[in-house]
Design a protein around this motif. Structure first.
Motif, PDB file in Angstrom:
ATOM      1  N   PHE A 113      30.622 -14.974  21.813  1.00 17.72           N
ATOM      2  CA  PHE A 113      29.943 -14.468  20.627  1.00 17.72           C
ATOM      3  C   PHE A 113      28.596 -15.162  20.483  1.00 17.72           C
ATOM      4  CE2 PHE A 113      34.514 -14.136  19.801  1.00 17.72           C
ATOM      5  CZ  PHE A 113      34.634 -12.792  19.498  1.00 17.72           C
ATOM      6  N   GLU A 114      27.657 -14.444  19.867  1.00 19.81           N
ATOM      7  CA  GLU A 114      26.316 -15.014  19.687  1.00 19.81           C
ATOM      8  C   GLU A 114      26.321 -16.169  18.687  1.00 19.81           C
ATOM      9  OE1 GLU A 114      23.783 -11.833  18.590  1.00 19.81           O
ATOM     10  OE2 GLU A 114      23.702 -10.958  20.616  1.00 19.81           O
ATOM     11  N   GLU A 115      27.185 -16.113  17.685  1.00 17.30           N
ATOM     12  CA  GLU A 115      27.269 -17.148  16.649  1.00 17.30           C
ATOM     13  C   GLU A 115      28.729 -17.368  16.299  1.00 17.30           C
ATOM     14  OE1 GLU A 115      26.480 -14.062  12.922  1.00 17.30           O
ATOM     15  OE2 GLU A 115      25.028 -15.649  13.376  1.00 17.30           O
ATOM     16  N   PRO A 116      29.074 -18.514  15.734  1.00 14.95           N
ATOM     17  CA  PRO A 116      30.478 -18.784  15.378  1.00 14.95           C
ATOM     18  C   PRO A 116      30.986 -17.756  14.373  1.00 14.95           C
ATOM     19  CG  PRO A 116      29.214 -20.819  15.347  1.00 14.95           C
ATOM     20  CD  PRO A 116      28.221 -19.708  15.506  1.00 14.95           C
ATOM     21  N   VAL A 117      32.224 -17.328  14.573  1.00  7.30           N
ATOM     22  CA  VAL A 117      32.836 -16.311  13.714  1.00  7.30           C
ATOM     23  C   VAL A 117      34.206 -16.814  13.270  1.00  7.30           C
ATOM     24  CG1 VAL A 117      31.607 -14.404  14.812  1.00  7.30           C
ATOM     25  CG2 VAL A 117      33.841 -15.113  15.708  1.00  7.30           C
ATOM     26  N   ARG A 118      34.711 -16.185  12.224  1.00  2.00           N
ATOM     27  CA  ARG A 118      36.062 -16.446  11.725  1.00  2.00           C
ATOM     28  C   ARG A 118      36.965 -15.348  12.262  1.00  2.00           C
ATOM     29  NH1 ARG A 118      40.247 -19.599   9.888  1.00  2.00           N
ATOM     30  NH2 ARG A 118      41.513 -18.456   8.376  1.00  2.00           N
ATOM     31  N   LEU A 119      37.854 -15.697  13.191  1.00  2.00           N
ATOM     32  CA  LEU A 119      38.743 -14.722  13.831  1.00  2.00           C
ATOM     33  C   LEU A 119      40.024 -14.585  13.028  1.00  2.00           C
ATOM     34  CD1 LEU A 119      39.284 -12.884  16.307  1.00  2.00           C
ATOM     35  CD2 LEU A 119      40.352 -14.898  17.395  1.00  2.00           C
ATOM     36  N   LEU A 120      40.456 -13.337  12.804  1.00  2.00           N
ATOM     37  CA  LEU A 120      41.671 -13.076  12.052  1.00  2.00           C
ATOM     38  C   LEU A 120      42.689 -12.254  12.838  1.00  2.00           C
ATOM     39  CD1 LEU A 120      40.146 -12.228   8.546  1.00  2.00           C
ATOM     40  CD2 LEU A 120      41.134 -14.408   9.315  1.00  2.00           C
ATOM     41  N   THR A 121      42.244 -11.216  13.541  1.00  2.00           N
ATOM     42  CA  THR A 121      43.158 -10.275  14.193  1.00  2.00           C
ATOM     43  C   THR A 121      42.646  -9.949  15.590  1.00  2.00           C
ATOM     44  OG1 THR A 121      43.666  -9.311  12.041  1.00  2.00           O
ATOM     45  CG2 THR A 121      44.330  -8.047  13.985  1.00  2.00           C
ATOM     46  N   VAL A 122      43.608  -9.796  16.521  1.00  2.00           N
ATOM     47  CA  VAL A 122      43.311  -9.364  17.892  1.00  2.00           C
ATOM     48  C   VAL A 122      44.109  -8.084  18.141  1.00  2.00           C
ATOM     49  CG1 VAL A 122      43.468  -9.931  20.341  1.00  2.00           C
ATOM     50  CG2 VAL A 122      42.854 -11.712  18.688  1.00  2.00           C
ATOM     51  N   VAL A 123      43.426  -7.031  18.631  1.00  2.00           N
ATOM     52  CA  VAL A 123      44.054  -5.738  18.914  1.00  2.00           C
ATOM     53  C   VAL A 123      43.990  -5.498  20.422  1.00  2.00           C
ATOM     54  CG1 VAL A 123      44.039  -3.249  18.475  1.00  2.00           C
ATOM     55  CG2 VAL A 123      43.386  -4.861  16.654  1.00  2.00           C
ATOM     56  N   ILE A 124      45.155  -5.293  21.062  1.00  2.00           N
ATOM     57  CA  ILE A 124      45.244  -5.089  22.501  1.00  2.00           C
ATOM     58  C   ILE A 124      45.790  -3.683  22.765  1.00  2.00           C
ATOM     59  CG2 ILE A 124      46.237  -5.889  24.676  1.00  2.00           C
ATOM     60  CD1 ILE A 124      44.268  -7.861  23.459  1.00  2.00           C
ATOM     61  N   THR A 125      45.096  -2.941  23.664  1.00  2.00           N
ATOM     62  CA  THR A 125      45.581  -1.637  24.136  1.00  2.00           C
ATOM     63  C   THR A 125      45.949  -1.797  25.611  1.00  2.00           C
ATOM     64  OG1 THR A 125      44.113  -0.500  22.595  1.00  2.00           O
ATOM     65  CG2 THR A 125      45.030   0.799  24.408  1.00  2.00           C
ATOM     66  N   PRO A 126      47.245  -1.904  25.949  1.00  2.00           N
ATOM     67  CA  PRO A 126      47.615  -2.157  27.342  1.00  2.00           C
ATOM     68  C   PRO A 126      47.601  -0.868  28.181  1.00  2.00           C
ATOM     69  CG  PRO A 126      49.572  -2.062  25.993  1.00  2.00           C
ATOM     70  CD  PRO A 126      48.403  -1.875  25.052  1.00  2.00           C
ATOM     71  N   GLY A 127      47.607  -1.078  29.518  1.00  2.00           N
ATOM     72  CA  GLY A 127      47.721   0.041  30.447  1.00  2.00           C
ATOM     73  C   GLY A 127      46.389   0.677  30.797  1.00  2.00           C
ATOM     74  N   VAL A 128      46.501   1.632  31.748  1.00  2.00           N
ATOM     75  CA  VAL A 128      45.298   2.310  32.229  1.00  2.00           C
ATOM     76  C   VAL A 128      44.947   3.539  31.411  1.00  2.00           C
ATOM     77  CG1 VAL A 128      45.656   1.476  34.587  1.00  2.00           C
ATOM     78  CG2 VAL A 128      46.673   3.652  33.879  1.00  2.00           C
ATOM     79  N   SER A 129      45.892   4.019  30.576  1.00  2.00           N
ATOM     80  CA  SER A 129      45.646   5.230  29.796  1.00  2.00           C
ATOM     81  C   SER A 129      46.633   5.286  28.653  1.00  2.00           C
ATOM     82  CB  SER A 129      45.795   6.471  30.684  1.00  2.00           C
ATOM     83  OG  SER A 129      45.677   7.646  29.926  1.00  2.00           O
TER      84      SER A 129
END
Length: 374
Positions: free
Chosen positions: A279-295
């Motif tokens: 990231f360009e500047e420090p951020v406050r991270l709350l949630t991570v969203v993952i989309t697995p697979g090729v489709s």
């Protein structure tokens, strides 16, 4: 008088310590004679030679005037009791004195046949000397003494300043000399109230000290928690993305391009492969969203390897790392995970395990999205 058994110095009857050597004067020692040590239990008394035994005290035998002068004693008329004699002596002046032990005083308290007792006589010059005061107990001592007669403390020599005692010694001496007295009920209540106030003050100071140490971190956490629940999270898009490796046509930049039909896949083994965003500047991270697979379509989704276990590693501006393990379901679509971290400048996804081993590619991640506050 008491004679010291160690140095032989003469001391007064009421002295407890020797004025010359400072040794304790035993109470079992008689006046004018040094104390003797009692024989140990089971030890026989020693019998020394004739040279080692103390000389016998010579006693004076009564002298017969007839045998000494050779003349007969003049006739003296008998006197009756009370004829011009001392009323307290009814036997008269001619009465023979009662036998006494050698060295014991007569009824007048004198030793007529012995020399006059010699004791410490203060000369005019010595009596004029200042009497040293003990720095430990404050008792006066006779001039010339080196140790206190009451407590045995060393006295200051003439011309030298008295030794200074420590503050705790003076405080203990004043506390010991203070006579205890019984306090009244009002004083007892006043003392209890004062002790209670003192305890409350001490507890308040301790609480302030604890808050000064742990208060700022707790306050920051509280403020962050309030902001996390009151402000809506915004998308956090990394400025750059790198990976440990990438398969042909599956570069790391496709992880954050916003299209779920394009994916990142490592070249080779999937376990321990990673992809990282900055990231360009420090951020406050709350949630991570993952989309697995090729489709997102199930048939294509099951034809390639999918991530099963990921480790999310965040690095803050001070270089401190924080790790969080997440487990994904084996199904297409977005999967949300709560990962809270402050001042994040880098985030890395490390593959720990996969679904569908042996497939090509070995693992694929269609999209990775991050939400929080800037």
């Amino acid at each position: 008088m008491i004679i010291c058994a160690d140095c032989g110095a003469t001391n007064g009857d009421d002295d407890q310590f020797c004025g010359t050597c400072g040794e304790f004067l035993r109470w079992d020692a008689g006046a004018g004679t040094p104390p003797t040590r009692p024989a140990d239990a089971g030890e026989r008394p020693r019998t020394g030679s004739a040279d080692e035994r103390p000389p016998a005290v010579a006693t004076r035998a009564p002298v017969d005037p007839v045998a000494a002068t050779g003349e007969a004693a003049p006739d003296v008329p008998p006197r009756r009791p009370g004829d011009g004699r001392d009323p307290a002596d009814p036997a008269g002046e001619d009465a023979q004195p009662a036998p006494r032990q050698p060295g014991s005083p007569d009824r007048r308290g004198q030793l007529p046949d012995d020399p006059a007792p010699v004791g410490p006589v203060d000369s005019p010059s010595r009596s004029a000397e200042p009497r040293p005061v003990c720095p430990a107990c404050g008792r006066d001592n006779a001039p010339g003494r080196r140790f206190c007669r009451s407590c045995g403390a060393q006295l200051a020599t003439p011309g030298e300043p008295a030794p200074q005692r420590a503050w705790w010694q003076r405080w203990w001496e004043r506390l010991r000399r203070r006579a205890p007295r019984r306090r009244s009920l009002r004083e007892e209540r006043r003392a209890v109230r004062a002790a209670r106030r003192t305890l409350l003050i001490v507890l308040a100071v301790c609480l302030l000290a604890v808050l000064a140490v742990v208060g700022p971190p707790l306050a920051r956490r509280a403020v962050e928690a309030v902001r996390d629940r009151t402000q809506d999270p915004v998308p956090l898009v990394p400025a750059s993305v790198t990976a440990s490796s990438a398969a042909p046509g599956a570069g790391a930049a496709r992880l954050v391009d916003g299209a779920n039909n394009r994916y990142w896949a490592p070249n080779g083994n999937a376990v321990d492969a990673w992809v990282e965003g900055r990231f360009e500047e420090p951020v406050r991270l709350l949630t991570v969203v993952i989309t697995p697979g090729v489709s997102p379509r199930r048939q294509a989704f099951l034809a390639a390897g999918r991530p099963r276990g990921l480790t999310v590693v965040t690095v803050d501006a001070d270089g401190k790392q924080k790790k969080s393990d997440i487990e994904l379901r084996d199904e297409p679509g977005e999967q949300h995970f709560d990962v809270a971290a402050s001042n994040v400048v880098r985030i890395r996804l490390v593959v720990r395990s996969t679904y569908g081993p042996g497939l090509i590619p070995s693992v694929a991640i269609g999209e990775a999205e991050f939400f929080g506050r800037r």
